[in-house]
Write a protein that holds these residues in place. Structure first.
Motif, PDB file in Angstrom:
ATOM      1  N   GLU A  85       0.811  -1.218   0.000  1.00 20.70           N
ATOM      2  CA  GLU A  85       0.000   0.000   0.000  1.00 20.70           C
ATOM      3  C   GLU A  85       0.845   1.269   0.000  1.00 20.70           C
ATOM      4  OE1 GLU A  85      -2.479  -0.556   3.370  1.00 20.70           O
ATOM      5  OE2 GLU A  85      -3.648  -2.142   2.421  1.00 20.70           O
ATOM      6  N   ARG A  86       1.942   1.254   0.730  1.00 22.20           N
ATOM      7  CA  ARG A  86       2.796   2.443   0.784  1.00 22.20           C
ATOM      8  C   ARG A  86       3.408   2.735  -0.586  1.00 22.20           C
ATOM      9  NH1 ARG A  86       8.347   3.606   2.082  1.00 22.20           N
ATOM     10  NH2 ARG A  86       8.498   5.655   3.053  1.00 22.20           N
ATOM     11  N   THR A  87       3.891   1.705  -1.237  1.00 23.33           N
ATOM     12  CA  THR A  87       4.487   1.873  -2.564  1.00 23.33           C
ATOM     13  C   THR A  87       3.452   2.346  -3.571  1.00 23.33           C
ATOM     14  OG1 THR A  87       6.028   0.090  -2.042  1.00 23.33           O
ATOM     15  CG2 THR A  87       5.824   0.705  -4.347  1.00 23.33           C
ATOM     16  N   ILE A  88       2.251   1.788  -3.490  1.00 27.79           N
ATOM     17  CA  ILE A  88       1.185   2.200  -4.402  1.00 27.79           C
ATOM     18  C   ILE A  88       0.853   3.669  -4.198  1.00 27.79           C
ATOM     19  CG2 ILE A  88      -1.272   1.896  -4.920  1.00 27.79           C
ATOM     20  CD1 ILE A  88      -0.848  -1.115  -4.386  1.00 27.79           C
ATOM     21  N   MET A  89       0.770   4.103  -2.939  1.00 28.95           N
ATOM     22  CA  MET A  89       0.451   5.500  -2.655  1.00 28.95           C
ATOM     23  C   MET A  89       1.557   6.426  -3.167  1.00 28.95           C
ATOM     24  SD  MET A  89      -0.782   7.338   0.825  1.00 28.95           S
ATOM     25  CE  MET A  89       0.795   7.408   1.628  1.00 28.95           C
ATOM     26  N   ILE A  90       2.805   6.042  -2.982  1.00 27.41           N
ATOM     27  CA  ILE A  90       3.919   6.865  -3.470  1.00 27.41           C
ATOM     28  C   ILE A  90       3.870   6.961  -4.987  1.00 27.41           C
ATOM     29  CG2 ILE A  90       6.433   6.928  -3.725  1.00 27.41           C
ATOM     30  CD1 ILE A  90       6.596   5.875  -0.838  1.00 27.41           C
ATOM     31  N   MET A  91       3.589   5.839  -5.655  1.00 26.21           N
ATOM     32  CA  MET A  91       3.504   5.866  -7.121  1.00 26.21           C
ATOM     33  C   MET A  91       2.349   6.748  -7.585  1.00 26.21           C
ATOM     34  SD  MET A  91       4.720   2.145  -8.448  1.00 26.21           S
ATOM     35  CE  MET A  91       4.343   2.613 -10.083  1.00 26.21           C
ATOM     36  N   GLN A  92       1.231   6.713  -6.855  1.00 25.38           N
ATOM     37  CA  GLN A  92       0.097   7.559  -7.226  1.00 25.38           C
ATOM     38  C   GLN A  92       0.416   9.032  -7.004  1.00 25.38           C
ATOM     39  OE1 GLN A  92      -3.065   5.951  -4.860  1.00 25.38           O
ATOM     40  NE2 GLN A  92      -3.645   4.442  -6.407  1.00 25.38           N
ATOM     41  N   LYS A  93       1.056   9.340  -5.884  1.00 26.96           N
ATOM     42  CA  LYS A  93       1.386  10.736  -5.573  1.00 26.96           C
ATOM     43  C   LYS A  93       2.384  11.315  -6.570  1.00 26.96           C
ATOM     44  CE  LYS A  93      -0.368  11.589  -1.299  1.00 26.96           C
ATOM     45  NZ  LYS A  93      -1.199  12.713  -0.983  1.00 26.96           N
ATOM     46  N   THR A  94       3.336  10.501  -6.995  1.00 27.42           N
ATOM     47  CA  THR A  94       4.354  11.007  -7.922  1.00 27.42           C
ATOM     48  C   THR A  94       3.908  10.938  -9.370  1.00 27.42           C
ATOM     49  OG1 THR A  94       5.435   8.843  -8.075  1.00 27.42           O
ATOM     50  CG2 THR A  94       6.269  10.357  -6.400  1.00 27.42           C
ATOM     51  N   GLY A  95       2.784  10.325  -9.643  1.00 29.21           N
ATOM     52  CA  GLY A  95       2.331  10.170 -11.025  1.00 29.21           C
ATOM     53  C   GLY A  95       3.278   9.294 -11.821  1.00 29.21           C
ATOM     54  N   ALA A  96       3.776   8.263 -11.177  1.00 31.04           N
ATOM     55  CA  ALA A  96       4.849   7.445 -11.753  1.00 31.04           C
ATOM     56  C   ALA A  96       4.468   6.816 -13.086  1.00 31.04           C
ATOM     57  CB  ALA A  96       5.262   6.358 -10.763  1.00 31.04           C
ATOM     58  N   ILE A  97       3.252   6.344 -13.206  1.00 31.14           N
ATOM     59  CA  ILE A  97       2.871   5.662 -14.446  1.00 31.14           C
ATOM     60  C   ILE A  97       2.858   6.648 -15.609  1.00 31.14           C
ATOM     61  CG2 ILE A  97       1.016   4.411 -15.611  1.00 31.14           C
ATOM     62  CD1 ILE A  97       0.355   3.178 -12.870  1.00 31.14           C
ATOM     63  N   GLY A  98       2.273   7.813 -15.382  1.00 34.37           N
ATOM     64  CA  GLY A  98       2.235   8.825 -16.442  1.00 34.37           C
ATOM     65  C   GLY A  98       3.618   9.330 -16.806  1.00 34.37           C
ATOM     66  N   LEU A  99       4.448   9.556 -15.798  1.00 33.99           N
ATOM     67  CA  LEU A  99       5.811  10.011 -16.077  1.00 33.99           C
ATOM     68  C   LEU A  99       6.616   8.942 -16.798  1.00 33.99           C
ATOM     69  CD1 LEU A  99       6.712  11.990 -12.827  1.00 33.99           C
ATOM     70  CD2 LEU A  99       6.165  12.900 -15.077  1.00 33.99           C
ATOM     71  N   ASN A 100       6.418   7.676 -16.427  1.00 35.55           N
ATOM     72  CA  ASN A 100       7.118   6.593 -17.131  1.00 35.55           C
ATOM     73  C   ASN A 100       6.716   6.541 -18.595  1.00 35.55           C
ATOM     74  OD1 ASN A 100       8.533   5.815 -14.880  1.00 35.55           O
ATOM     75  ND2 ASN A 100       7.171   4.136 -14.372  1.00 35.55           N
ATOM     76  N   MET A 101       5.432   6.708 -18.862  1.00 34.09           N
ATOM     77  CA  MET A 101       4.964   6.711 -20.250  1.00 34.09           C
ATOM     78  C   MET A 101       5.561   7.894 -21.020  1.00 34.09           C
ATOM     79  SD  MET A 101       3.355   3.970 -20.501  1.00 34.09           S
ATOM     80  CE  MET A 101       2.691   4.130 -22.129  1.00 34.09           C
ATOM     81  N   CYS A 102       5.651   9.054 -20.371  1.00 36.21           N
ATOM     82  CA  CYS A 102       6.276  10.220 -21.025  1.00 36.21           C
ATOM     83  C   CYS A 102       7.751   9.948 -21.332  1.00 36.21           C
ATOM     84  CB  CYS A 102       6.168  11.460 -20.130  1.00 36.21           C
ATOM     85  SG  CYS A 102       4.522  12.152 -20.046  1.00 36.21           S
TER      86      CYS A 102
END
Length: 146
Positions: A85-102
Motif C-alpha cells: 500500500e505504501r508503494t502504491i500511494m507513493i507511485m500515485q502521488k508522484t504520477g509514476a505511471i504517467g511520467l514513465n509513459m512520457c
C-alpha cells in the motif's frame, strides 16, 4: 494467485514484444540510413548504448518474471511487493505511471529523431532528463515524508 500469474504472463509477453519491436525499428532505420540525412557518430553510439542498456533491462525483467512464475515463493514475494500500500500511494502521488509513459515515449521519439535531426534529438534528451529528475525528486520526497 492465478490472476496475478496471468498478469505476469501478459507482462512478459508485452516486454518480449517491446524488445523485438525496438530492435526491428532500430534495424530498419539503421539499414535505411543511406536514404536518411547524415547523422553524427555520437548519436549513433548513443543509440547503440541506449538500445543495449534498455534491452538488457527488459531481458532482466523478463527473466525475473519467468523465475517468479516457476517458484510459488518468488511469485508471492512479487505479489506482496507490487501490492504494498505504501508503494502504491507513493507511485500515485508522484504520477509514476504517467511520467514513465512520457519518458518512454520521448525516448523512442529521441531515438527516431536522432536519425533525422541532431537538435531535435538533443532537445528530447533534455526533456527526458528533466522529467526523470522531477520523478526522482518526487520519489525521494515522498519516501521521506510518508
Amino acid at each position: 494467485m492465478d490472476k496475478f500469474r496471468t498478469k505476469i504472463r501478459n507482462r512478459v509477453l508485452f516486454l518480449i514484444i517491446l524488445f523485438i519491436s525496438l530492435i526491428a525499428i532500430y534495424l530498419i532505420l539503421l539499414l535505411n540510413q543511406d536514404s536518411l540525412p547524415k547523422t553524427s557518430g555520437r548519436i549513433m553510439s548513443f543509440h547503440a548504448g541506449i538500445l543495449s542498456g534498455f534491452g538488457v533491462l527488459l531481458l532482466l525483467d523478463v527473466f525475473k518474471y519467468l523465475r517468479a512464475m516457476k517458484d510459488e515463493k518468488e511469485l508471492k514475494k512479487l505479489y506482496i511487493k507490487e501490492n504494498d500500500e505504501r508503494t502504491i500511494m507513493i507511485m500515485q502521488k508522484t504520477g509514476a505511471i504517467g511520467l514513465n509513459m512520457c519518458i518512454i515515449g520521448l525516448g523512442c521519439g529521441a531515438i527516431i529523431a536522432g536519425f533525422f535531426n541532431e537538435v531535435v534529438f538533443l532537445t528530447l534528451m533534455g526533456a527526458i532528463l528533466f522529467i526523470s529528475l522531477v520523478k526522482g525528486l518526487f520519489k525521494i520526497y515522498y519516501h521521506i515524508n510518508i
